[in-house]
Design an enzyme around this catalytic site. Structure first.
Site, mmCIF file in Angstrom:
data_model
loop_
_atom_site.group_PDB
_atom_site.id
_atom_site.type_symbol
_atom_site.label_atom_id
_atom_site.label_comp_id
_atom_site.label_asym_id
_atom_site.label_seq_id
_atom_site.Cartn_x
_atom_site.Cartn_y
_atom_site.Cartn_z
ATOM 1 C CD GLU A 113 -18.962 52.590 14.287
ATOM 2 O OE1 GLU A 113 -19.137 51.876 13.296
ATOM 3 O OE2 GLU A 113 -19.885 53.150 14.872
ATOM 4 C CD GLU A 153 -15.349 59.927 12.226
ATOM 5 O OE1 GLU A 153 -15.477 59.674 13.434
ATOM 6 O OE2 GLU A 153 -16.263 59.747 11.402
#
Length: 215
Positions: free
Chosen positions: A111, A120
């Protein structure tokens, strides 16, 4: 700051989705009877790694590049009785040697996404994992994601029962903001504070399991 982890692990909707997906993927995996190896990129608190172990994974290799968070995750894993099957590595996934994890994994859970999805580095991380750290045909959770745009009118709400309407020109005029955009979570606003102006528009869609791997 690591404060963002607290609302994330308190999100029971999110937790439930990952838990159900892991249980289903592990229960139906053809390699389960021979010992299933799960790779977890972005350990955080260790929550997803422990879910994988609880669902039946024989080995879980969990990667966390923030040393303080990795140390906390090790304590949490041990306290919950999963230290025999879950190992936390303090390393970025793209820097990990596959031999350090005892061979390639059969399933990836991660995640490593932000509010804007790609901030990210999920695309590069999953692509690298598929190329070096996963067995051919390994399952990936989540399999992919999409980015949507939604036009809304967001007005300054009343405060203390008093109207703030005349401040809306400053609230919405980007020329008066220090940044070219500001962020907010619509779920934090009651429906009376904003108006949806159009249907959601799908901008991008990614299938991390089948997209071409950069070489």
């Amino acid at each position: 700051s690591l404060a963002y982890h607290f609302p994330m692990i308190a999100d029971e909707g999110r937790n439930g989705c990952f838990d159900r997906a892991l249980r289903r993927a592990i229960a139906n995996h053809p390699r389960r009877a021979h010992g299933l190896h799960v790779l977890d990129i972005g350990s955080g608190s260790g929550l997803l790694a422990m879910m994988a172990a609880r669902a039946g994974a024989t080995t879980v290799t969990s990667l966390e590049m923030v040393p303080a968070l990795a140390a906390a995750a090790r304590h949490i894993v041990k306290a919950n009785g999963y230290s025999d099957s879950v190992r936390i590595h303090t390393v970025k996934s793209t820097d990990l040697d596959v031999n350090e994890m005892g061979g390639k994994a059969d399933l990836l859970v991660c995640e490593i996404v932000d509010d804007q999805l790609l901030g990210e580095g999920v695309l590069a991380s999953v692509s690298d994992a598929r190329r070096r750290l996963l067995s051919p045909g390994a399952r990936i959770l989540p399999r992919g994601a999409a980015v949507f745009a939604l036009a809304v009118e967001l007005r300054l709400p009343n405060r203390a029962g008093l109207s703030m309407d005349d401040l809306n020109v400053m609230y919405s005029d980007m020329a008066l903001c220090s940044k070219c955009h500001t962020g907010t979570k619509l779920q934090a606003h009651p429906p009376c504070e904003y108006k949806v102006l159009a249907k959601p528009l799908r901008l991008f869609e990614f299938d991390w399991a089948t997209a071409p791997i950069d070489t």
